[in-house]
Motif scaffolding. Structure first.
Motif, PDB file in Angstrom:
ATOM      1  N   TYR A 125      37.845  40.973  46.533  1.00  9.38           N
ATOM      2  CA  TYR A 125      36.637  40.969  45.711  1.00  9.38           C
ATOM      3  C   TYR A 125      36.649  42.233  44.863  1.00  9.38           C
ATOM      4  O   TYR A 125      36.817  43.338  45.382  1.00  9.38           O
ATOM      5  N   GLN A 126      36.430  42.075  43.562  1.00  7.61           N
ATOM      6  CA  GLN A 126      36.342  43.212  42.657  1.00  7.61           C
ATOM      7  C   GLN A 126      35.097  43.067  41.783  1.00  7.61           C
ATOM      8  O   GLN A 126      34.822  41.969  41.288  1.00  7.61           O
ATOM      9  N   VAL A 127      34.392  44.158  41.587  1.00  4.57           N
ATOM     10  CA  VAL A 127      33.236  44.163  40.692  1.00  4.57           C
ATOM     11  C   VAL A 127      33.523  45.130  39.551  1.00  4.57           C
ATOM     12  O   VAL A 127      33.834  46.306  39.780  1.00  4.57           O
ATOM     13  N   TYR A 128      33.415  44.628  38.326  1.00  3.86           N
ATOM     14  CA  TYR A 128      33.661  45.424  37.124  1.00  3.86           C
ATOM     15  C   TYR A 128      32.352  45.582  36.349  1.00  3.86           C
ATOM     16  O   TYR A 128      31.535  44.651  36.288  1.00  3.86           O
ATOM     17  N   ASN A 129      32.189  46.760  35.725  1.00  6.62           N
ATOM     18  CA  ASN A 129      31.007  46.948  34.891  1.00  6.62           C
ATOM     19  C   ASN A 129      31.254  46.383  33.496  1.00  6.62           C
ATOM     20  O   ASN A 129      32.318  45.830  33.208  1.00  6.62           O
ATOM     21  N   LYS A 130      30.263  46.531  32.622  1.00  8.72           N
ATOM     22  CA  LYS A 130      30.354  45.935  31.285  1.00  8.72           C
ATOM     23  C   LYS A 130      31.469  46.545  30.442  1.00  8.72           C
ATOM     24  O   LYS A 130      31.897  45.959  29.445  1.00  8.72           O
ATOM     25  N   ASP A 131      31.994  47.713  30.847  1.00  7.43           N
ATOM     26  CA  ASP A 131      33.098  48.360  30.136  1.00  7.43           C
ATOM     27  C   ASP A 131      34.448  48.092  30.803  1.00  7.43           C
ATOM     28  O   ASP A 131      35.445  48.766  30.510  1.00  7.43           O
ATOM     29  N   ASN A 132      34.480  47.104  31.708  1.00  9.23           N
ATOM     30  CA  ASN A 132      35.708  46.707  32.424  1.00  9.23           C
ATOM     31  C   ASN A 132      36.242  47.775  33.371  1.00  9.23           C
ATOM     32  O   ASN A 132      37.420  47.776  33.717  1.00  9.23           O
ATOM     33  N   ALA A 133      35.397  48.695  33.795  1.00 14.30           N
ATOM     34  CA  ALA A 133      35.787  49.677  34.806  1.00 14.30           C
ATOM     35  C   ALA A 133      35.453  49.120  36.185  1.00 14.30           C
ATOM     36  O   ALA A 133      34.375  48.545  36.390  1.00 14.30           O
ATOM     37  N   LEU A 134      36.384  49.282  37.123  1.00 13.88           N
ATOM     38  CA  LEU A 134      36.179  48.777  38.477  1.00 13.88           C
ATOM     39  C   LEU A 134      35.141  49.627  39.206  1.00 13.88           C
ATOM     40  O   LEU A 134      35.301  50.837  39.334  1.00 13.88           O
ATOM     41  N   LYS A 135      34.089  48.982  39.712  1.00 15.27           N
ATOM     42  CA  LYS A 135      33.044  49.690  40.441  1.00 15.27           C
ATOM     43  C   LYS A 135      33.304  49.691  41.949  1.00 15.27           C
ATOM     44  O   LYS A 135      33.044  50.693  42.624  1.00 15.27           O
ATOM     45  N   CYS A 136      33.781  48.578  42.476  1.00 14.75           N
ATOM     46  CA  CYS A 136      34.070  48.521  43.905  1.00 14.75           C
ATOM     47  C   CYS A 136      35.038  47.387  44.198  1.00 14.75           C
ATOM     48  O   CYS A 136      35.208  46.470  43.385  1.00 14.75           O
ATOM     49  N   LYS A 137      35.664  47.473  45.358  1.00  9.29           N
ATOM     50  CA  LYS A 137      36.647  46.474  45.775  1.00  9.29           C
ATOM     51  C   LYS A 137      36.516  46.252  47.270  1.00  9.29           C
ATOM     52  O   LYS A 137      36.316  47.197  48.035  1.00  9.29           O
ATOM     53  N   PHE A 138      36.643  44.995  47.690  1.00  6.19           N
ATOM     54  CA  PHE A 138      36.668  44.639  49.100  1.00  6.19           C
ATOM     55  C   PHE A 138      37.875  43.749  49.344  1.00  6.19           C
ATOM     56  O   PHE A 138      38.109  42.807  48.589  1.00  6.19           O
ATOM     57  N   VAL A 139      38.635  44.033  50.383  1.00  7.88           N
ATOM     58  CA  VAL A 139      39.789  43.208  50.753  1.00  7.88           C
ATOM     59  C   VAL A 139      39.513  42.640  52.138  1.00  7.88           C
ATOM     60  O   VAL A 139      39.392  43.388  53.114  1.00  7.88           O
TER      61      VAL A 139
END
Length: 250
Positions: free
Chosen positions: A26-40
Motif C-alpha cells: 500500500y502506498q499513499v502519494y500526495n498531490k505532488d506525487n511524493a510518497l507519504k507512507c507505505k505499508f507492506v
C-alpha cells in the motif's frame, strides 16, 4: 507489516495498492506525487488500520503476476481464449489498451480491499507495462522484470508491439534462457536492440553477468524512490515494482 511513516490523511491523497502473489504493498502519494507512507503486508493480512476511514482523491489496485491472455479489441471470444489456456474463471477482468484487450483473473484480495476503499479502480501490470514500453522511442526493444519465480517480457520489433508474456523463472539462468528465447523467436538482432530490466540494482548487476556477451548493454529502468532512499536490496523486487507501477499509473 512494515510501515514507512505515520499517516495523516488529506482528501487530495492518492492510494496505490500493488497486489502480488505473496504480499500487498500500500502506498499513499500526495498531490505532488511524493510518497507519504507505505505499508507492506502479507496478502492474507487485513487492510492497514492507519488507512481505515481515510478518503482519497483516487484509489488504484494493480494486479500483478496474474495469468492473462491478450486478444483483439472488442473480442467476444477473449474469455474463451483465457479458459483454453488457464481453465474457467468466474472472476475475469477485461482491460483494453490502445491495441489489444487483456483478460486476467482478478485477485482474491480485490473484493476485500474494495470493501474498504470507495471507487477502487483495478488495473494490471500488463497494461501498465505495455503503456510504459509504448512511450519509449526504441523500435527494437526487449524489457523484462521478475517476481514470484516468474519473468514477464515485453518485446517490440520495427516499432510494432510483438509480445507480452510470462514464463517460469526461479533464477537468473532461467531468466537468461527465456529472454534469449524471445529474441530468437522474434528474429531480433541481440546486438541492436534496446534492452532494459525493471529490477533492483543488485539484480541488474547479476543479469549483466549473464547477458553481457550475448545482448546489447542491459539498461536499468529509472524508478523513482522515496526521498532519502536510492535503492532496494535484491530481496525486495516486489517493493521496487510497486514503486514502478505507481510511477506508471500516477
Amino acid at each position: 507489516m512494515t510501515e514507512q511513516a505515520a499517516y495523516i490523511n488529506a482528501v487530495s491523497d492518492r492510494l496505490m495498492v500493488s497486489l502480488f502473489k505473496e504480499k500487498v504493498v500500500y502506498q499513499v502519494y500526495n498531490k505532488d506525487n511524493a510518497l507519504k507512507c507505505k505499508f507492506v503486508l502479507d496478502h492474507k493480512s487485513s487492510y492497514p488500520v492507519s488507512l481505515q476511514n481515510a478518503i482519497f482523491s483516487s484509489s488504484t489496485l494493480v494486479s500483478s503476476g496474474m495469468p492473462f491472455s491478450l486478444g483483439p479489441l472488442n473480442d467476444p471470444e477473449i474469455k474463451l481464449h483465457y479458459s483454453l489456456n488457464y481453465g474457467l474463471s468466474d472472476n475475469l477482468e477485461i482491460q483494453e489498451s490502445e491495441l489489444f484487450a487483456i483478460a486476467y483473473n482478478s485477485p482474491y484480495a480485490f473484493t476485500a480491499i474494495s470493501q474498504q476503499v470507495v471507487g477502487l479502480q483495478l488495473t494490471s501490470d500488463i497494461h501498465l507495462g505495455y503503456t510504459y514500453t509504448a512511450q519509449k522511442s526504441h523500435k527494437n526493444a526487449v524489457y523484462f522484470y521478475c517476481q514470484a519465480n516468474e519473468i514477464t517480457v515485453f518485446a517490440w520489433k520495427e516499432g510494432q508491439f510483438m509480445l507480452a508474456n510470462r514464463y517460469p523463472s526461479e533464477n537468473a539462468e532461467e531468466t537468461f534462457y527465456y529472454v534469449m528465447l524471445v529474441i530468437e523467436q522474434l528474429e531480433l538482432n541481440p546486438n541492436e536492440i534496446y534492452f532494459e530490466c525493471i529490477s533492483t540494482k543488485g539484480m541488474h548487476e547479476t543479469y549483466i553477468t549473464f547477458f553481457k556477451n550475448y545482448v546489447s548493454p542491459l539498461h536499468l529502468a529509472n524508478v523513482s524512490f522515496p526521498s532519502g532512499q536510492t535503492t532496494l536490496d535484491e530481496n525486495k523486487e516486489e517493493e521496487l515494482l510497486a514503486y514502478f507501477f505507481a510511477q506508471c499509473a500516477l
